[in-house]
Design a protein around this motif. Structure first.
Motif, PDB file in Angstrom:
ATOM      1  N   GLN A 174      32.443  37.660  36.060  1.00 23.97           N
ATOM      2  CA  GLN A 174      33.457  36.953  35.275  1.00 23.97           C
ATOM      3  C   GLN A 174      34.269  35.987  36.130  1.00 23.97           C
ATOM      4  N   MET A 175      34.033  36.028  37.454  1.00 20.26           N
ATOM      5  CA  MET A 175      34.865  35.255  38.369  1.00 20.26           C
ATOM      6  C   MET A 175      34.373  33.835  38.584  1.00 20.26           C
ATOM      7  N   SER A 176      33.100  33.564  38.298  1.00 15.89           N
ATOM      8  CA  SER A 176      32.536  32.265  38.658  1.00 15.89           C
ATOM      9  C   SER A 176      33.290  31.116  37.998  1.00 15.89           C
ATOM     10  N   GLY A 177      33.536  31.241  36.685  1.00 14.05           N
ATOM     11  CA  GLY A 177      34.263  30.181  35.987  1.00 14.05           C
ATOM     12  C   GLY A 177      35.669  30.006  36.507  1.00 14.05           C
ATOM     13  N   LEU A 178      36.345  31.131  36.788  1.00 14.36           N
ATOM     14  CA  LEU A 178      37.714  31.069  37.305  1.00 14.36           C
ATOM     15  C   LEU A 178      37.751  30.399  38.670  1.00 14.36           C
ATOM     16  N   LEU A 179      36.783  30.724  39.526  1.00 18.42           N
ATOM     17  CA  LEU A 179      36.749  30.125  40.858  1.00 18.42           C
ATOM     18  C   LEU A 179      36.525  28.622  40.791  1.00 18.42           C
TER      19      LEU A 179
ATOM     20  N   PHE B 277      37.283  26.658  38.225  1.00 16.42           N
ATOM     21  CA  PHE B 277      38.534  26.107  37.690  1.00 16.42           C
ATOM     22  C   PHE B 277      39.602  26.018  38.774  1.00 16.42           C
ATOM     23  N   ALA B 278      39.770  27.109  39.530  1.00 16.20           N
ATOM     24  CA  ALA B 278      40.808  27.153  40.562  1.00 16.20           C
ATOM     25  C   ALA B 278      40.533  26.148  41.672  1.00 16.20           C
TER      26      ALA B 278
ATOM     27  N   ASN C 265      46.203  26.799  47.312  1.00 11.81           N
ATOM     28  CA  ASN C 265      46.348  26.566  45.873  1.00 11.81           C
ATOM     29  C   ASN C 265      45.308  27.354  45.088  1.00 11.81           C
ATOM     30  N   THR C 266      44.064  27.337  45.577  1.00 12.84           N
ATOM     31  CA  THR C 266      42.991  28.079  44.913  1.00 12.84           C
ATOM     32  C   THR C 266      43.292  29.570  44.908  1.00 12.84           C
ATOM     33  N   PHE C 267      43.746  30.060  46.034  1.00 11.85           N
ATOM     34  CA  PHE C 267      44.114  31.473  46.160  1.00 11.85           C
ATOM     35  C   PHE C 267      45.188  31.854  45.146  1.00 11.85           C
ATOM     36  N   VAL C 268      46.217  31.031  45.027  1.00  9.00           N
ATOM     37  CA  VAL C 268      47.315  31.329  44.105  1.00  9.00           C
ATOM     38  C   VAL C 268      46.815  31.359  42.663  1.00  9.00           C
ATOM     39  N   ILE C 269      46.015  30.371  42.287  1.00  4.96           N
ATOM     40  CA  ILE C 269      45.512  30.294  40.908  1.00  4.96           C
ATOM     41  C   ILE C 269      44.651  31.506  40.571  1.00  4.96           C
TER      42      ILE C 269
END
Length: 290
Positions: A32-37, A39-40, A161-165
């Motif tokens: 489920q993380m691929s899309g979030l990564l 996006f971030a 920024n990616t980490f925070v998102i």
């Protein structure tokens, strides 16, 4: 170049480890993380690199800096000649040289390309520093360009920024699920977006601390570079002058971190180390090559 790549790889590795730990603890499905990564990363790195690409334009516009194309007086001729010599010694292309109106002693360097950078000095610096002191300040700024500090800061900010998102949404989803139980339809409620917003603010503070820690570290390196290009005693004298004449910076917030003196802030959020620490480091160190 190697230090920038190493920093980028290490920070990405740290983010992946931390994200993996959080996902394991909260039971998040990695698929489920691929899309979030994606996006971030788009938003995390996108804003950072757009700011970098526009940095010269925005710096000129926000400070009113005037690029010297044809020197109009001996001071401008000296500025151009000094920057040209230092850039050649540092192995970079000749930056644009500009002067902006400002009562404080300050200077900054910016630009997405180390061979097409901008070095700007305040009128306060020209009026209140000797040529030896100003030469050291210019060397400090040239060292920033030669060290690739603007690019490195953009890379680091993109990772943070990616980490925070990512982390805000993982933790926010867990908290929302815990508070709402089995919500009908399985979607996110309004509270989820409030939680994510708050978490982004909190995690953003920690990200800023990391960014400012690195910014302070690069100032010591730029001081050492200025000492190499102009002479250690000149660099020490320039920092001593800053202690005496240092006023509130008039640089815009997005540029203040690139100034020679920085702005006032709490220790963890300072972009520059205290001047006494910088002077002590120069006195304790041997000559350092950029």
């Amino acid at each position: 170049m190697f230090s920038r790549i190493a920093l980028f790889l290490l920070t990405n590795f740290a983010v992946l480890i931390l994200a993996g730990i959080v996902m394991s603890v909260l039971g998040v499905n990695p698929n489920q993380m691929s899309g979030l990564l994606v996006f971030a990363a788009i938003f995390g790195f996108g804003g950072s690199f757009i700011s970098l690409l526009l940095s010269k334009f925005m710096a000129k516009r926000s400070t009113g800096a005037v690029v010297i194309t044809e020197p109009r007086n001996p001071t401008e001729r000296w500025l151009l000649a000094t920057v040209e010599r230092q850039a050649r010694e540092a192995g970079i292309g000749m930056p644009e040289v500009a002067v902006y109106e400002g009562p404080e002693i300050n200077a900054f360097a910016t630009g997405a390309n180390r061979n097409k950078a901008l070095v700007a000095v305040s009128t306060g610096l020209l009026h209140n520093m000797s040529e030896d002191e100003a030469e050291a300040v210019l060397g400090h700024e040239i060292a920033h360009v030669a060290n690739g500090d603007m690019i490195t800061m953009a890379l680091l900010q993109g990772v943070l920024n990616t980490f925070v998102i990512v982390l805000a949404r993982i933790v926010g989803g867990f908290i929302d699920s815990a508070l709402s139980g089995n919500r009908e339809g399985g979607g996110r409620g309004f509270a989820y977006y409030i939680i994510v917003f708050v978490l982004e603010m909190v995690f953003g503070l920690f990200a800023t601390m990391i960014s400012m820690w690195f910014s302070r570290h690069r100032e010591f390196r730029a001081d050492a570079g200025g000492a190499h290009l102009a002479g250690r005693q000149k660099m020490i004298a320039a920092l001593e002058r800053l202690k005496v004449n240092h006023g509130q910076s008039t640089l815009p917030t997005q540029i203040a971190a690139f100034g020679i003196a920085g702005g006032a802030a709490k220790k963890l959020f300072m972009s520059h180390p205290p001047l006494d620490e910088r002077i002590a480091a120069l006195r304790a160190a041997n000559n350092t090559v950029v």
